[in-house]
Structure formats: structure tokens, C-alpha cells
Design a protein around this motif. Structure first.
Motif, PDB file in Angstrom:
ATOM      1  N   ASN A 183      37.638   9.042 -65.243  1.00  0.00           N
ATOM      2  CA  ASN A 183      38.905   9.659 -65.421  1.00  0.00           C
ATOM      3  C   ASN A 183      39.520  10.769 -64.464  1.00  0.00           C
ATOM      4  OD1 ASN A 183      41.481   9.760 -66.493  1.00  0.00           O
ATOM      5  ND2 ASN A 183      40.830  11.046 -67.993  1.00  0.00           N
ATOM      6  N   PRO A 184      40.188  10.368 -63.435  1.00  0.00           N
ATOM      7  CA  PRO A 184      41.371   9.153 -63.505  1.00  0.00           C
ATOM      8  C   PRO A 184      40.990   8.388 -62.421  1.00  0.00           C
ATOM      9  CG  PRO A 184      42.269  10.970 -62.099  1.00  0.00           C
ATOM     10  CD  PRO A 184      40.727  11.392 -62.722  1.00  0.00           C
ATOM     11  N   TYR A 185      39.819   8.180 -61.806  1.00  0.00           N
ATOM     12  CA  TYR A 185      39.558   7.200 -60.745  1.00  0.00           C
ATOM     13  C   TYR A 185      38.842   6.022 -61.024  1.00  0.00           C
ATOM     14  CZ  TYR A 185      40.728  11.548 -58.004  1.00  0.00           C
ATOM     15  OH  TYR A 185      41.302  12.585 -57.493  1.00  0.00           O
ATOM     16  N   PHE A 186      39.083   4.942 -60.407  1.00  0.00           N
ATOM     17  CA  PHE A 186      38.110   3.727 -60.182  1.00  0.00           C
ATOM     18  C   PHE A 186      37.444   4.003 -58.895  1.00  0.00           C
ATOM     19  CE2 PHE A 186      41.401   2.289 -63.101  1.00  0.00           C
ATOM     20  CZ  PHE A 186      40.861   1.517 -63.951  1.00  0.00           C
ATOM     21  N   LYS A 187      36.056   3.707 -58.921  1.00  0.00           N
ATOM     22  CA  LYS A 187      35.039   3.721 -57.991  1.00  0.00           C
ATOM     23  C   LYS A 187      34.345   2.335 -57.931  1.00  0.00           C
ATOM     24  CE  LYS A 187      34.672   8.466 -59.009  1.00  0.00           C
ATOM     25  NZ  LYS A 187      33.515   9.615 -59.451  1.00  0.00           N
ATOM     26  N   VAL A 188      34.136   2.048 -56.615  1.00  0.00           N
ATOM     27  CA  VAL A 188      33.096   0.883 -56.436  1.00  0.00           C
ATOM     28  C   VAL A 188      32.119   1.382 -55.404  1.00  0.00           C
ATOM     29  CG1 VAL A 188      32.990  -1.149 -55.489  1.00  0.00           C
ATOM     30  CG2 VAL A 188      34.893  -0.649 -56.675  1.00  0.00           C
ATOM     31  N   THR A 189      30.881   1.152 -55.974  1.00  0.00           N
ATOM     32  CA  THR A 189      29.604   1.679 -55.099  1.00  0.00           C
ATOM     33  C   THR A 189      28.912   0.473 -54.911  1.00  0.00           C
ATOM     34  OG1 THR A 189      28.904   2.753 -57.184  1.00  0.00           O
ATOM     35  CG2 THR A 189      29.709   4.246 -55.720  1.00  0.00           C
ATOM     36  N   VAL A 190      27.975   0.620 -54.061  1.00  0.00           N
ATOM     37  CA  VAL A 190      27.031  -0.609 -53.652  1.00  0.00           C
ATOM     38  C   VAL A 190      25.656   0.147 -53.313  1.00  0.00           C
ATOM     39  CG1 VAL A 190      29.011  -2.083 -52.800  1.00  0.00           C
ATOM     40  CG2 VAL A 190      27.658  -0.637 -51.030  1.00  0.00           C
ATOM     41  N   GLY A 191      24.828  -0.728 -53.540  1.00  0.00           N
ATOM     42  CA  GLY A 191      23.360  -0.513 -53.297  1.00  0.00           C
ATOM     43  C   GLY A 191      22.508   0.183 -54.145  1.00  0.00           C
TER      44      GLY A 191
ATOM     45  N   SER B 259      34.965  -7.998 -55.495  1.00  0.00           N
ATOM     46  CA  SER B 259      34.677  -9.465 -55.461  1.00  0.00           C
ATOM     47  C   SER B 259      34.470  -9.953 -54.106  1.00  0.00           C
ATOM     48  CB  SER B 259      35.683 -10.402 -56.295  1.00  0.00           C
ATOM     49  OG  SER B 259      36.902  -9.923 -55.660  1.00  0.00           O
ATOM     50  N   ARG B 260      35.138  -8.938 -53.116  1.00  0.00           N
ATOM     51  CA  ARG B 260      35.133  -9.228 -51.828  1.00  0.00           C
ATOM     52  C   ARG B 260      33.864  -9.010 -51.271  1.00  0.00           C
ATOM     53  NH1 ARG B 260      39.413  -6.361 -47.949  1.00  0.00           N
ATOM     54  NH2 ARG B 260      37.822  -4.640 -48.488  1.00  0.00           N
ATOM     55  N   PHE B 261      33.109  -7.732 -51.574  1.00  0.00           N
ATOM     56  CA  PHE B 261      31.861  -7.529 -51.222  1.00  0.00           C
ATOM     57  C   PHE B 261      30.837  -8.296 -51.906  1.00  0.00           C
ATOM     58  CE2 PHE B 261      27.820  -5.164 -51.447  1.00  0.00           C
ATOM     59  CZ  PHE B 261      27.779  -4.486 -50.141  1.00  0.00           C
ATOM     60  N   GLU B 262      30.941  -8.771 -53.116  1.00  0.00           N
ATOM     61  CA  GLU B 262      30.158  -9.757 -53.545  1.00  0.00           C
ATOM     62  C   GLU B 262      29.830 -10.914 -52.807  1.00  0.00           C
ATOM     63  OE1 GLU B 262      31.174  -9.656 -57.620  1.00  0.00           O
ATOM     64  OE2 GLU B 262      29.525  -8.255 -58.177  1.00  0.00           O
ATOM     65  N   TYR B 263      31.208 -11.389 -52.498  1.00  0.00           N
ATOM     66  CA  TYR B 263      31.132 -12.653 -51.596  1.00  0.00           C
ATOM     67  C   TYR B 263      30.538 -12.799 -50.454  1.00  0.00           C
ATOM     68  CZ  TYR B 263      33.209 -16.640 -49.137  1.00  0.00           C
ATOM     69  OH  TYR B 263      33.365 -17.782 -48.379  1.00  0.00           O
ATOM     70  N   ARG B 264      30.837 -11.350 -49.528  1.00  0.00           N
ATOM     71  CA  ARG B 264      30.379 -11.147 -48.031  1.00  0.00           C
ATOM     72  C   ARG B 264      28.744 -10.751 -48.316  1.00  0.00           C
ATOM     73  NH1 ARG B 264      35.408  -8.679 -45.203  1.00  0.00           N
ATOM     74  NH2 ARG B 264      36.766 -10.318 -45.430  1.00  0.00           N
ATOM     75  N   HIS B 265      28.336 -10.058 -49.263  1.00  0.00           N
ATOM     76  CA  HIS B 265      26.958  -9.549 -49.042  1.00  0.00           C
ATOM     77  C   HIS B 265      26.130  -9.682 -50.412  1.00  0.00           C
ATOM     78  CE1 HIS B 265      28.065  -7.056 -45.486  1.00  0.00           C
ATOM     79  NE2 HIS B 265      29.335  -6.893 -46.415  1.00  0.00           N
ATOM     80  N   PRO B 266      25.836 -11.139 -50.477  1.00  0.00           N
ATOM     81  CA  PRO B 266      25.258 -11.567 -51.955  1.00  0.00           C
ATOM     82  C   PRO B 266      23.876 -10.755 -51.942  1.00  0.00           C
ATOM     83  CG  PRO B 266      25.226 -13.197 -50.134  1.00  0.00           C
ATOM     84  CD  PRO B 266      25.933 -12.199 -49.651  1.00  0.00           C
ATOM     85  N   GLY B 267      23.459 -10.553 -53.176  1.00  0.00           N
ATOM     86  CA  GLY B 267      22.038  -9.680 -53.181  1.00  0.00           C
ATOM     87  C   GLY B 267      22.253  -8.486 -53.250  1.00  0.00           C
ATOM     88  N   VAL B 268      23.317  -7.891 -52.951  1.00  0.00           N
ATOM     89  CA  VAL B 268      23.516  -6.338 -52.851  1.00  0.00           C
ATOM     90  C   VAL B 268      24.074  -5.816 -54.177  1.00  0.00           C
ATOM     91  CG1 VAL B 268      24.137  -4.209 -51.673  1.00  0.00           C
ATOM     92  CG2 VAL B 268      23.562  -6.062 -50.337  1.00  0.00           C
ATOM     93  N   ALA B 269      23.481  -4.866 -54.824  1.00  0.00           N
ATOM     94  CA  ALA B 269      24.272  -4.616 -56.244  1.00  0.00           C
ATOM     95  C   ALA B 269      25.511  -4.046 -55.997  1.00  0.00           C
ATOM     96  CB  ALA B 269      23.156  -3.617 -56.836  1.00  0.00           C
ATOM     97  N   VAL B 270      26.211  -4.331 -56.749  1.00  0.00           N
ATOM     98  CA  VAL B 270      27.782  -3.612 -56.557  1.00  0.00           C
ATOM     99  C   VAL B 270      28.409  -3.133 -58.096  1.00  0.00           C
ATOM    100  CG1 VAL B 270      30.108  -4.048 -56.220  1.00  0.00           C
ATOM    101  CG2 VAL B 270      28.453  -5.308 -55.046  1.00  0.00           C
ATOM    102  N   TYR B 271      28.659  -1.882 -58.056  1.00  0.00           N
ATOM    103  CA  TYR B 271      28.881  -1.069 -59.538  1.00  0.00           C
ATOM    104  C   TYR B 271      30.353  -0.791 -59.245  1.00  0.00           C
ATOM    105  CZ  TYR B 271      23.913  -1.071 -59.386  1.00  0.00           C
ATOM    106  OH  TYR B 271      22.643  -1.532 -59.290  1.00  0.00           O
TER     107      TYR B 271
END
Length: 180
Positions: free
Chosen positions: A118-126, A101-113
Motif C-alpha cells: 500500500n499504495p504501490y504496485f511493484k514488479v521485481t525480477v530474479g 507478462s512482457r518480461f516473462e515473455y522476453r526472459h523465460p526462466g527468470v523469476a518475476v514477482y
């Protein structure tokens, strides 16, 4: 276009400085010039112009087109993304959601996934076709996300709009003075 004009001006200045050469003394050479493609008209972004143009065609053509678009909507290609979060702790899910949510707020228009593998949570962008584009994004967000790094993944097709144009290659004829 500006690059082509600059190149031609430089070549003509070179010939003027050395005196004009006759047509027999000039040699034609092909050179590749990389230039940005013309940007898409901003009024057309996000609009389906096929509904605004009156085309007389069989209904099966429109049906085949709609079918092709829907079948290929989820196609992916190999490319690069920037991983900004990677954790497997007890608060990893909440941390991933917060970073997303922090990335989406600061960089609108860039895809966030956000993904759980298992067992990791990952957030990637672009969605970057080249590693150099991903590194450019990494450098721009490194101060906000110091642990970010580039990863190779399957990506969605990047959106083409007024801010995302592709580079095209054009051939330019360059005249050089022939060697004697």
C-alpha cells in the motif's frame, strides 16, 4: 580446469626461461583459484532420482526426507532483485500486470514477482545472492526497462540447473623460485 593448466604452463615457461631450478630452490605456496563448478547433468534436472534408485531403507527415513523438503520449501534468504516497475497511479495494477507478462515473455526462466504494498504496485525480477549478479541482470535489461534498479529483498533459493551453477574455490600449489 583450463585456468589451472594455463597457470601451470605459465609457471613452467617462467622456469624454463630462467633455467631449471633445483628442488631445494623451489618454494611451495598455496594460491586460491576460483573456477565454475561442474554443471549438473541435464538429464537429471527436474527429476526426483530417489524414486529411480532402489534403496532398502525404513519407511520413516523416506517420510522424514519428504517432511524436511515440504517444511523448507518456502525458505527465503536475504539477497537482491531488480525492480522493473513501481507505481501508485490509477492504472498501476494494469501496468504492473502488463510489465510482468512482457518480461516473462522476453526472459523465460527468470523469476518475476508482482506485489502490492500500500499504495504501490511493484514488479521485481530474479533471485540473486550477490549484488553484482543483480547489477549484471540490470545492465542486460536496462534498454527495455530504463527505470529499473536493484533492491535488497528476501529471495527464494536460486534454482540449480544446467544454466545456474555455483562458483567453487579450489587450492592450487604454486612452486616459486626461492629468494637467495
Amino acid at each position: 580446469m583450463k585456468k589451472i593448466i594455463i597457470i601451470l604452463a605459465a609457471v613452467s615457461a617462467l622456469f624454463m626461461g630462467q633455467g631449471l631450478a633445483s628442488a631445494q630452490e623451489l618454494q611451495e605456496v598455496d594460491s586460491l583459484v576460483y573456477k565454475r563448478a561442474d554443471l549438473m547433468d541435464a538429464e537429471l534436472v527436474g527429476r526426483n532420482i530417489l524414486n529411480e534408485v532402489n534403496v532398502k531403507q525404513d519407511a520413516s527415513v523416506a517420510s522424514a526426507y519428504a517432511s524436511h523438503v515440504s517444511k523448507n520449501a518456502g525458505r527465503v534468504i536475504s539477497g537482491y532483485r531488480v525492480r522493473i516497475f513501481f507505481d501508485n497511479g490509477q492504472t498501476a495494477r494494469a501496468g504492473a500486470a502488463s510489465v510482468q507478462s512482457r518480461f516473462e515473455y522476453r526472459h523465460p526462466g527468470v523469476a518475476v514477482y508482482m506485489a502490492y504494498v500500500n499504495p504501490y504496485f511493484k514488479v521485481t525480477v530474479g533471485d540473486f545472492r550477490s549484488k553484482s549478479d543483480a547489477v549484471r541482470m540490470l545492465n542486460s535489461i536496462k534498454s527495455e526497462f530504463p527505470g529499473a534498479f536493484v533492491v535488497k529483498e528476501n529471495i527464494n533459493y536460486p534454482v540449480i540447473d544446467e544454466e545456474h551453477s555455483y562458483i567453487v574455490v579450489d587450492t592450487v600449489k604454486v612452486l616459486r623460485k626461492a629468494e637467495r
